[in-house]
Design a protein around this motif. Structure first.
Motif, PDB file in Angstrom:
ATOM      1  N   ASN A   1       0.806  -1.220   0.000  1.00  0.00           N
ATOM      2  CA  ASN A   1       0.000   0.000   0.000  1.00  0.00           C
ATOM      3  C   ASN A   1       0.840   1.273   0.000  1.00  0.00           C
ATOM      4  O   ASN A   1       0.461   2.282   0.597  1.00  0.00           O
TER       5      ASN A   1
ATOM      6  N   GLY B   1      -0.965   4.292  -0.831  1.00  0.00           N
ATOM      7  CA  GLY B   1      -1.843   4.846   0.212  1.00  0.00           C
ATOM      8  C   GLY B   1      -1.016   5.611   1.222  1.00  0.00           C
ATOM      9  O   GLY B   1      -1.213   6.813   1.455  1.00  0.00           O
ATOM     10  N   GLN B   2      -0.066   4.912   1.813  1.00  0.00           N
ATOM     11  CA  GLN B   2       0.875   5.554   2.721  1.00  0.00           C
ATOM     12  C   GLN B   2       2.129   4.696   2.772  1.00  0.00           C
ATOM     13  O   GLN B   2       2.041   3.467   2.888  1.00  0.00           O
TER      14      GLN B   2
ATOM     15  N   HIS C   1      -8.786  12.393  -8.435  1.00  0.00           N
ATOM     16  CA  HIS C   1      -9.146  12.011  -7.068  1.00  0.00           C
ATOM     17  C   HIS C   1     -10.420  12.756  -6.647  1.00  0.00           C
ATOM     18  O   HIS C   1     -10.616  13.904  -7.039  1.00  0.00           O
ATOM     19  N   PRO C   2     -11.291  12.114  -5.869  1.00  0.00           N
ATOM     20  CA  PRO C   2     -12.559  12.760  -5.498  1.00  0.00           C
ATOM     21  C   PRO C   2     -12.378  14.140  -4.854  1.00  0.00           C
ATOM     22  O   PRO C   2     -13.212  15.033  -5.081  1.00  0.00           O
ATOM     23  N   GLY C   3     -11.304  14.337  -4.092  1.00  0.00           N
ATOM     24  CA  GLY C   3     -11.081  15.644  -3.463  1.00  0.00           C
ATOM     25  C   GLY C   3     -10.878  16.732  -4.501  1.00  0.00           C
ATOM     26  O   GLY C   3     -11.378  17.857  -4.358  1.00  0.00           O
TER      27      GLY C   3
ATOM     28  N   ILE D   1     -11.990  16.579  -7.657  1.00  0.00           N
ATOM     29  CA  ILE D   1     -13.269  16.741  -8.372  1.00  0.00           C
ATOM     30  C   ILE D   1     -14.197  17.647  -7.569  1.00  0.00           C
ATOM     31  O   ILE D   1     -14.807  18.574  -8.105  1.00  0.00           O
ATOM     32  N   ALA D   2     -14.283  17.388  -6.257  1.00  0.00           N
ATOM     33  CA  ALA D   2     -15.175  18.185  -5.407  1.00  0.00           C
ATOM     34  C   ALA D   2     -14.722  19.642  -5.359  1.00  0.00           C
ATOM     35  O   ALA D   2     -15.548  20.559  -5.351  1.00  0.00           O
TER      36      ALA D   2
ATOM     37  N   TRP E   1      -4.150   7.323 -10.291  1.00  0.00           N
ATOM     38  CA  TRP E   1      -4.160   6.594  -9.020  1.00  0.00           C
ATOM     39  C   TRP E   1      -4.927   5.285  -9.096  1.00  0.00           C
ATOM     40  O   TRP E   1      -4.698   4.391  -8.284  1.00  0.00           O
TER      41      TRP E   1
ATOM     42  N   VAL F   1      -9.345  -8.573  -0.786  1.00  0.00           N
ATOM     43  CA  VAL F   1      -8.492  -7.660   0.002  1.00  0.00           C
ATOM     44  C   VAL F   1      -8.580  -7.995   1.484  1.00  0.00           C
ATOM     45  O   VAL F   1      -7.561  -8.038   2.192  1.00  0.00           O
ATOM     46  N   GLN F   2      -9.788  -8.280   1.965  1.00  0.00           N
ATOM     47  CA  GLN F   2      -9.960  -8.657   3.376  1.00  0.00           C
ATOM     48  C   GLN F   2      -9.232  -9.956   3.685  1.00  0.00           C
ATOM     49  O   GLN F   2      -8.566 -10.074   4.718  1.00  0.00           O
TER      50      GLN F   2
ATOM     51  N   LEU G   1      -1.115  -6.567   2.724  1.00  0.00           N
ATOM     52  CA  LEU G   1      -1.940  -5.364   2.638  1.00  0.00           C
ATOM     53  C   LEU G   1      -2.009  -4.811   1.218  1.00  0.00           C
ATOM     54  O   LEU G   1      -0.993  -4.414   0.641  1.00  0.00           O
TER      55      LEU G   1
ATOM     56  N   ARG H   1      -5.349  -2.811  -1.491  1.00  0.00           N
ATOM     57  CA  ARG H   1      -6.583  -2.042  -1.337  1.00  0.00           C
ATOM     58  C   ARG H   1      -7.480  -2.207  -2.561  1.00  0.00           C
ATOM     59  O   ARG H   1      -7.018  -2.564  -3.640  1.00  0.00           O
TER      60      ARG H   1
ATOM     61  N   ALA I   1     -12.529   1.977  -6.380  1.00  0.00           N
ATOM     62  CA  ALA I   1     -13.957   1.950  -6.733  1.00  0.00           C
ATOM     63  C   ALA I   1     -14.189   2.045  -8.242  1.00  0.00           C
ATOM     64  O   ALA I   1     -15.110   1.425  -8.771  1.00  0.00           O
ATOM     65  N   ASN I   2     -13.347   2.828  -8.922  1.00  0.00           N
ATOM     66  CA  ASN I   2     -13.614   3.107 -10.329  1.00  0.00           C
ATOM     67  C   ASN I   2     -12.323   3.222 -11.122  1.00  0.00           C
ATOM     68  O   ASN I   2     -11.591   4.181 -10.934  1.00  0.00           O
TER      69      ASN I   2
END
Lengths: 382, 382
Positions: free
Chosen positions: B21, B24-25, B111-113, B115-116, B165, B341-342, B350, B352, B355-356
């Motif tokens: 990941n 992610g980080q 990224h959604p941020g 877009i928003a 991403w 993933v779980q 690890l 992730r 979504a799209n």
């Protein structure tokens, strides 16, 4: 060793100097620093990124919001985590849907960052910014009526400090809230010098926006702060800087709206360890005494300092009556302020100058010892 | 123990799990964490607030700007320190003097941020936001011509990721710069997945704005990032969130203008220890190899992973050819992505979901071992 000496022993910064810059940055307790080291290590242990890490981090951030909310006596969903007080002020100032011709009112004792923000908003949106003379009310006159006199029908926002950072004056925010409300003006409070000093009940106070930092009187790490937004002001305060933390998304990762609570003004990745440290810093203060007890001790200390300063030749306190906060500002008539501050720092006594009004600012916390004040007074007399 | 095993031993997070990941980080080296603990302690020793503390802190922050600038091959005065990549995107997006009718172009992989933010700017200033279909060019087609086709005469800003991403596709930013420049459109790059992966020379690239974070591929702490602003774009990019760090003041503490360099977009108090940690994190990568060497190792690892994934039944890599970045995304046809993933996380592996397009994203760094990829492949096959 009495209770205060025992408590102070947790703060390494207080061991090797005489510290009077709480209003600039507070010293950190070892426990608050250790919390960062421990949290960093634990996040590496469980992540740093994955479901398990998220399940641990998310409640830690919520615990920080709750610790802050408890301090302000507000619901935790009114709290936005920010990096510092200025970011909180910016969220409130930019979030208003400004229209050309609107008016924003500042006092003449606001921080340069807030003034510059107001000026840029004026330039971008064609609004008017004016300043009302509060500084002159330190020893008389009524700040409330001065503010009332400067409100215009088109005043959308008033920005004031709760405790003026230069003179230490405490403004009567309850009365100012009433005046602003009756003019349909929102009120943003710069709480840089009040959170961690004054016992606060923002629910009773009814203020719209209250921006604060964790790294001054709360003695948390630099880089953490927050903003309170009154629940009734939330829908009309638009997010400006926006990120994943503040939005809801659909199954296609497309934004669908704002988080229902104060997170809507948060942007993206924050440092969890720093917020855990702030939570710990708040808890450490509570171990010594309640907010009211800490404030009474601050007043006791600032009055003692003020009295001692008044006894010195070549020293003039700005305030004619005992301080109402932890800030005590004075002028010296026998040398430039910066020279005295430098000379004090050379003796390991840390204070600071203020540019307007030209003075030296000494911050005393409940952590301050009478013997430290005596050392300062002795150093100034020499 | 070979060089990589020796180097990896500095990263505690890599010792007790199989970590994929990085996007992610990133995991932190012990030295990067220790830098925080040591700096916190030292700041308490000399301050935390006073002239001596300031004289130490200020060059530390400058050293962090210089470490970042060196990585991007730009002068350090082009660097603004931010809390994360999204804040950097917001500075660039809000800083343009938008006029009603202007146009902002996004790709369909942002990224959604971001877009928003674009949507809110559209609402506030009456601009138009459109999206161009880049996702479909992963395995063919030309993203440059698609972007060119979507530029309008009134396109003021184009916002794209350097490395997408979701799919890991690398966009040809050099060609996109040329297309945008010829249309007089500014170009903002979301570099969340490229800084720390691709060898970069922003001076040669000529991009206007490049926003990045320290906590992903650079393996610095969460809460640090930055923004590059091309020197020629600076005067037309206005500061939005504003504070003392970004302004100049006169002797009366009144703001008089902006800092001449990238600090003009910085607001107020930052966490010095976190930036010192980022500087250290960058130095630790350099100890292993140059940016080019690290990128070649990432490509080696991602191609190996991609080949192994291609050999599995029920697995379909999104990309038909070897990856160009550290991101490898794939779909599984025998179960929902989140279940796999779980199940992997339960085995301490690890990854992730994305979504799209609906997929699983695996990040491989130069730190990744072939044996870790083998473990992942074995776990997926089971």
């Amino acid at each position: 060793m009495n209770k205060l000496h025992h408590h102070r022993a947790q703060f390494p910064a207080l061991a090797n100097k005489v510290y009077f810059n709480y209003g600039g940055q507070g010293p950190m307790a070892q426990g608050a620093m250790d919390a960062i080291t421990v949290a960093m290590k634990y996040i590496q242990d469980i992540g740093p990124f994955g479901n398990e890490a998220y399940r641990w981090i998310s409640p830690q951030m919520q615990a920080s919001r709750e610790a802050i909310a408890s301090l302000l006596n507000v619901p935790s969903d009114t709290i936005t985590l920010t990096g510092n007080v200025t970011v909180g002020c910016n969220i409130a100032m930019w979030g208003i849907e400004w229209q050309a011709g609107d008016h924003l009112l500042l006092s003449d004792c606001e921080h340069p960052g807030v003034i510059a923000t107001a000026q840029e908003i004026a330039r971008r949106f064609g609004i008017e910014v004016t300043t009302c003379p509060i500084m002159a009310t330190l020893n008389g006159g009524d700040p409330v009526s001065i503010i009332a006199d400067h409100l215009l029908p088109q005043t959308r926002l008033v920005v004031l400090s709760h405790v003026l950072w230069n003179t230490g004056q405490v403004l009567p925010i309850d009365k100012i809230v009433a005046v602003c409300r009756s003019n349909n003006s929102r009120l943003l409070i710069d709480a840089a010098q009040s959170v961690g000093v004054l016992p606060l009940d923002l629910t009773a106070l009814g203020v719209d926006f209250y921006a604060f930092t964790g790294h001054k009187w709360l003695c948390g790490p630099a880089g953490v702060g927050g903003l309170y937004v009154h629940p009734e002001a939330r829908e009309s305060l638009h997010p400006t800087y926006i990120g994943l933390n503040g939005v809801t998304t659909n199954t296609q990762a497309q934004p669908t709206g704002w988080q229902a609570d104060g997170r809507r003004y948060e942007v993206s990745t924050l440092s969890t360890p720093l917020y855990i440290s702030l939570t710990q810093a708040i808890a450490i203060h509570e171990q010594w005494g309640t907010a009211e007890e800490r404030y009474q001790q601050i007043l006791y200390n600032s009055e003692y300092l003020w009295q001692q300063l008044n006894s010195l030749p070549h020293v003039k306190c700005l305030k004619n009556s005992p301080p109402e906060s932890g800030l005590v500002s004075f002028q010296v008539t026998d040398q430039p302020s910066f020279k005295l501050v430098q000379s004090l720092e050379a003796q390991n006594i840390l204070t600071r100058t203020i540019a307007n009004p030209n003075c030296i600012r000494v911050s005393v916390h409940y952590l301050t010892l009478a013997s430290e004040i005596d050392q300062l007074i002795a150093a100034i007399s020499n």
